[in-house]
Design a protein around this motif. Sequence first.
Motif, PDB file in Angstrom:
ATOM      1  N   ASP A  33       0.856  -1.187   0.000  1.00 25.10           N
ATOM      2  CA  ASP A  33       0.000   0.000   0.000  1.00 25.10           C
ATOM      3  C   ASP A  33       0.892   1.237   0.000  1.00 25.10           C
ATOM      4  O   ASP A  33       1.915   1.272   0.683  1.00 25.10           O
ATOM      5  CB  ASP A  33      -0.903  -0.005   1.238  1.00 25.10           C
ATOM      6  N   ARG A  34       0.520   2.238  -0.761  1.00 23.84           N
ATOM      7  CA  ARG A  34       1.346   3.429  -0.929  1.00 23.84           C
ATOM      8  C   ARG A  34       1.119   4.407   0.217  1.00 23.84           C
ATOM      9  O   ARG A  34       0.090   5.087   0.268  1.00 23.84           O
ATOM     10  CB  ARG A  34       1.067   4.073  -2.282  1.00 23.84           C
ATOM     11  N   PHE A  35       2.092   4.471   1.113  1.00 24.59           N
ATOM     12  CA  PHE A  35       1.926   5.226   2.351  1.00 24.59           C
ATOM     13  C   PHE A  35       1.652   6.708   2.095  1.00 24.59           C
ATOM     14  O   PHE A  35       0.753   7.300   2.687  1.00 24.59           O
ATOM     15  CB  PHE A  35       3.169   5.068   3.233  1.00 24.59           C
ATOM     16  N   PHE A  36       2.422   7.325   1.220  1.00 22.87           N
ATOM     17  CA  PHE A  36       2.280   8.773   1.041  1.00 22.87           C
ATOM     18  C   PHE A  36       0.969   9.135   0.348  1.00 22.87           C
ATOM     19  O   PHE A  36       0.364  10.161   0.643  1.00 22.87           O
ATOM     20  CB  PHE A  36       3.494   9.328   0.292  1.00 22.87           C
ATOM     21  N   LEU A  37       0.497   8.267  -0.551  1.00 27.11           N
ATOM     22  CA  LEU A  37      -0.825   8.489  -1.125  1.00 27.11           C
ATOM     23  C   LEU A  37      -1.894   8.295  -0.055  1.00 27.11           C
ATOM     24  O   LEU A  37      -2.812   9.100   0.083  1.00 27.11           O
ATOM     25  CB  LEU A  37      -1.057   7.543  -2.307  1.00 27.11           C
ATOM     26  N   ASN A  38      -1.757   7.229   0.741  1.00 28.13           N
ATOM     27  CA  ASN A  38      -2.721   6.972   1.800  1.00 28.13           C
ATOM     28  C   ASN A  38      -2.769   8.124   2.798  1.00 28.13           C
ATOM     29  O   ASN A  38      -3.840   8.489   3.303  1.00 28.13           O
ATOM     30  CB  ASN A  38      -2.379   5.661   2.512  1.00 28.13           C
ATOM     31  N   ALA A  39      -1.607   8.721   3.068  1.00 27.41           N
ATOM     32  CA  ALA A  39      -1.544   9.832   4.027  1.00 27.41           C
ATOM     33  C   ALA A  39      -2.343  11.040   3.546  1.00 27.41           C
ATOM     34  O   ALA A  39      -2.824  11.832   4.365  1.00 27.41           O
ATOM     35  CB  ALA A  39      -0.096  10.225   4.270  1.00 27.41           C
ATOM     36  N   ARG A  40      -2.503  11.182   2.226  1.00 25.57           N
ATOM     37  CA  ARG A  40      -3.298  12.290   1.696  1.00 25.57           C
ATOM     38  C   ARG A  40      -4.794  11.976   1.713  1.00 25.57           C
ATOM     39  O   ARG A  40      -5.621  12.874   1.564  1.00 25.57           O
ATOM     40  CB  ARG A  40      -2.862  12.609   0.255  1.00 25.57           C
ATOM     41  N   ALA A  78       0.233  -3.531  -9.668  1.00 27.65           N
ATOM     42  CA  ALA A  78       1.343  -2.668  -9.254  1.00 27.65           C
ATOM     43  C   ALA A  78       1.109  -2.071  -7.875  1.00 27.65           C
ATOM     44  O   ALA A  78       2.058  -1.781  -7.145  1.00 27.65           O
ATOM     45  CB  ALA A  78       1.536  -1.558 -10.280  1.00 27.65           C
ATOM     46  N   ALA A  79      -0.143  -1.886  -7.498  1.00 30.15           N
ATOM     47  CA  ALA A  79      -0.469  -1.289  -6.203  1.00 30.15           C
ATOM     48  C   ALA A  79      -1.649  -2.032  -5.583  1.00 30.15           C
ATOM     49  O   ALA A  79      -2.498  -2.575  -6.305  1.00 30.15           O
ATOM     50  CB  ALA A  79      -0.811   0.190  -6.366  1.00 30.15           C
ATOM     51  N   VAL A  80      -1.672  -2.059  -4.264  1.00 28.40           N
ATOM     52  CA  VAL A  80      -2.774  -2.660  -3.512  1.00 28.40           C
ATOM     53  C   VAL A  80      -3.207  -1.661  -2.443  1.00 28.40           C
ATOM     54  O   VAL A  80      -2.374  -1.163  -1.678  1.00 28.40           O
ATOM     55  CB  VAL A  80      -2.353  -3.991  -2.851  1.00 28.40           C
ATOM     56  N   PHE A  81      -4.494  -1.369  -2.396  1.00 27.22           N
ATOM     57  CA  PHE A  81      -5.033  -0.425  -1.417  1.00 27.22           C
ATOM     58  C   PHE A  81      -5.991  -1.156  -0.469  1.00 27.22           C
ATOM     59  O   PHE A  81      -6.694  -2.061  -0.887  1.00 27.22           O
ATOM     60  CB  PHE A  81      -5.762   0.712  -2.124  1.00 27.22           C
ATOM     61  N   ARG A 133      -7.545   9.557  -7.605  1.00 32.71           N
ATOM     62  CA  ARG A 133      -6.085   9.579  -7.476  1.00 32.71           C
ATOM     63  C   ARG A 133      -5.453   8.230  -7.804  1.00 32.71           C
ATOM     64  O   ARG A 133      -4.247   8.040  -7.596  1.00 32.71           O
ATOM     65  CB  ARG A 133      -5.703   9.979  -6.042  1.00 32.71           C
ATOM     66  N   LEU A 134      -6.249   7.297  -8.290  1.00 32.74           N
ATOM     67  CA  LEU A 134      -5.736   5.960  -8.584  1.00 32.74           C
ATOM     68  C   LEU A 134      -4.583   6.057  -9.589  1.00 32.74           C
ATOM     69  O   LEU A 134      -4.708   6.727 -10.615  1.00 32.74           O
ATOM     70  CB  LEU A 134      -6.866   5.098  -9.164  1.00 32.74           C
ATOM     71  N   PRO A 135      -3.443   5.418  -9.304  1.00 30.82           N
ATOM     72  CA  PRO A 135      -2.312   5.518 -10.233  1.00 30.82           C
ATOM     73  C   PRO A 135      -2.596   4.805 -11.556  1.00 30.82           C
ATOM     74  O   PRO A 135      -3.483   3.944 -11.645  1.00 30.82           O
ATOM     75  CB  PRO A 135      -1.173   4.830  -9.476  1.00 30.82           C
ATOM     76  N   ALA A 136      -1.838   5.164 -12.576  1.00 31.79           N
ATOM     77  CA  ALA A 136      -1.953   4.492 -13.871  1.00 31.79           C
ATOM     78  C   ALA A 136      -1.555   3.033 -13.732  1.00 31.79           C
ATOM     79  O   ALA A 136      -0.801   2.648 -12.844  1.00 31.79           O
ATOM     80  CB  ALA A 136      -1.065   5.196 -14.891  1.00 31.79           C
ATOM     81  N   GLY A 137      -2.078   2.191 -14.621  1.00 34.28           N
ATOM     82  CA  GLY A 137      -1.783   0.767 -14.568  1.00 34.28           C
ATOM     83  C   GLY A 137      -2.823   0.006 -13.766  1.00 34.28           C
ATOM     84  O   GLY A 137      -3.961   0.450 -13.613  1.00 34.28           O
ATOM     85  N   ASP A 138      -2.420  -1.143 -13.218  1.00 34.84           N
ATOM     86  CA  ASP A 138      -3.337  -2.051 -12.528  1.00 34.84           C
ATOM     87  C   ASP A 138      -3.192  -1.941 -11.011  1.00 34.84           C
ATOM     88  O   ASP A 138      -2.077  -1.980 -10.480  1.00 34.84           O
ATOM     89  CB  ASP A 138      -3.065  -3.494 -12.958  1.00 34.84           C
ATOM     90  N   SER A 139      -4.328  -1.824 -10.334  1.00 29.33           N
ATOM     91  CA  SER A 139      -4.353  -1.732  -8.872  1.00 29.33           C
ATOM     92  C   SER A 139      -5.416  -2.679  -8.324  1.00 29.33           C
ATOM     93  O   SER A 139      -6.320  -3.109  -9.045  1.00 29.33           O
ATOM     94  CB  SER A 139      -4.687  -0.304  -8.409  1.00 29.33           C
ATOM     95  N   GLU A 140      -5.301  -2.978  -7.029  1.00 32.11           N
ATOM     96  CA  GLU A 140      -6.347  -3.707  -6.312  1.00 32.11           C
ATOM     97  C   GLU A 140      -6.765  -2.891  -5.096  1.00 32.11           C
ATOM     98  O   GLU A 140      -5.923  -2.347  -4.384  1.00 32.11           O
ATOM     99  CB  GLU A 140      -5.877  -5.088  -5.842  1.00 32.11           C
ATOM    100  N   LEU A 141      -8.057  -2.834  -4.871  1.00 33.34           N
ATOM    101  CA  LEU A 141      -8.622  -2.313  -3.628  1.00 33.34           C
ATOM    102  C   LEU A 141      -9.328  -3.475  -2.947  1.00 33.34           C
ATOM    103  O   LEU A 141     -10.226  -4.077  -3.541  1.00 33.34           O
ATOM    104  CB  LEU A 141      -9.618  -1.189  -3.913  1.00 33.34           C
ATOM    105  N   TYR A 142      -8.894  -3.810  -1.737  1.00 30.87           N
ATOM    106  CA  TYR A 142      -9.583  -4.900  -1.041  1.00 30.87           C
ATOM    107  C   TYR A 142     -10.225  -4.377   0.235  1.00 30.87           C
ATOM    108  O   TYR A 142      -9.798  -3.384   0.819  1.00 30.87           O
ATOM    109  CB  TYR A 142      -8.628  -6.067  -0.740  1.00 30.87           C
ATOM    110  N   SER A 143     -11.274  -5.078   0.650  1.00 28.49           N
ATOM    111  CA  SER A 143     -11.972  -4.726   1.880  1.00 28.49           C
ATOM    112  C   SER A 143     -12.598  -5.987   2.461  1.00 28.49           C
ATOM    113  O   SER A 143     -12.371  -7.086   1.955  1.00 28.49           O
ATOM    114  CB  SER A 143     -13.035  -3.652   1.606  1.00 28.49           C
TER     115      SER A 143
END
Length: 278
Positions: free
Chosen positions: A167-174, A210-213, A232-242
């Motif tokens: 998980d991208r800390f600096f993005l999450n911090a925003r 590339a990223a997991v949120f 704000r989702l970055p370009a490319g492939d991401s996952e959001l899980y809950s």
Amino acid sequence: MSHLSTAPRRLIVNADDFGRSQSINLAVIRAHREGILTTASLMVNEPAAGEAVRLARENPKLGVGLHLALVCGAAALPPERIPRLADAGGRFSDNPVGAGWRYFFSAACKEELRAEIEAQVVKFHATGLPLDHVNGHLHLHLHPVVFGILMDNAERWGIRALRLTRDRFFLNARLASGHWAYRASHAAIYLLLSGRARRSLARQNIRHTAAVFGLLQNARVDAAFVAKLLPRLPAGDSELYSHPSLDQFRNEFDALINLDIRNLPERLGIRLIRYQDL
């Protein structure tokens, strides 16, 4: 191949703990039918796993993967086969940190882990559902010993996609506030574990995003968070899980079916996919 900055944005929206309870099962299916959920991760040893499999068969567009459980859950093998992993009732330790250290240093634990992981993989394949992906309860699939077992057997077990938890800390911090110690420590731990794992996945051509949120939210993936994340989702492939459910984590279920959020991916040009679409 285009640069990442110009790549289209694609998002897997996953629910963990599918099969753990009827409340979770119903939330998963409703979030898939009425909301943005695209995949779910099945706990094959939990009480409502049979119901989850039936519901998944009725909803074939839902990608279903294995949510490997080696702590805080039930074992596939009888306790006498895995005495170092499970108690007499067939339950794993509820202390994930202690279990993680024991799994790392004990060669005997490693053999029991291999047998138990194989039993869960076999149990998943016995459902007849295509294996969309593999991940782990509390992300234990990235534990060095567990990950090594998965990589040694990936081809034989049909593992073609795996969650690379980072998980991208600096993005999450925003996007969110509070719980800074938890968020910083987990960001650092999984930055190290994912960096180590990425090379092995590349060698075996196992797909991942590339990223997991979701990791740094820790059951706080609510509508406000998702509404701020998607633009704000970055370009490319991401996952959001809950962890959507109709009782314990109702906020995570409500976020996935929220009318404004349902329409947001299309408005933002984000394509919703499954791991098998990577």
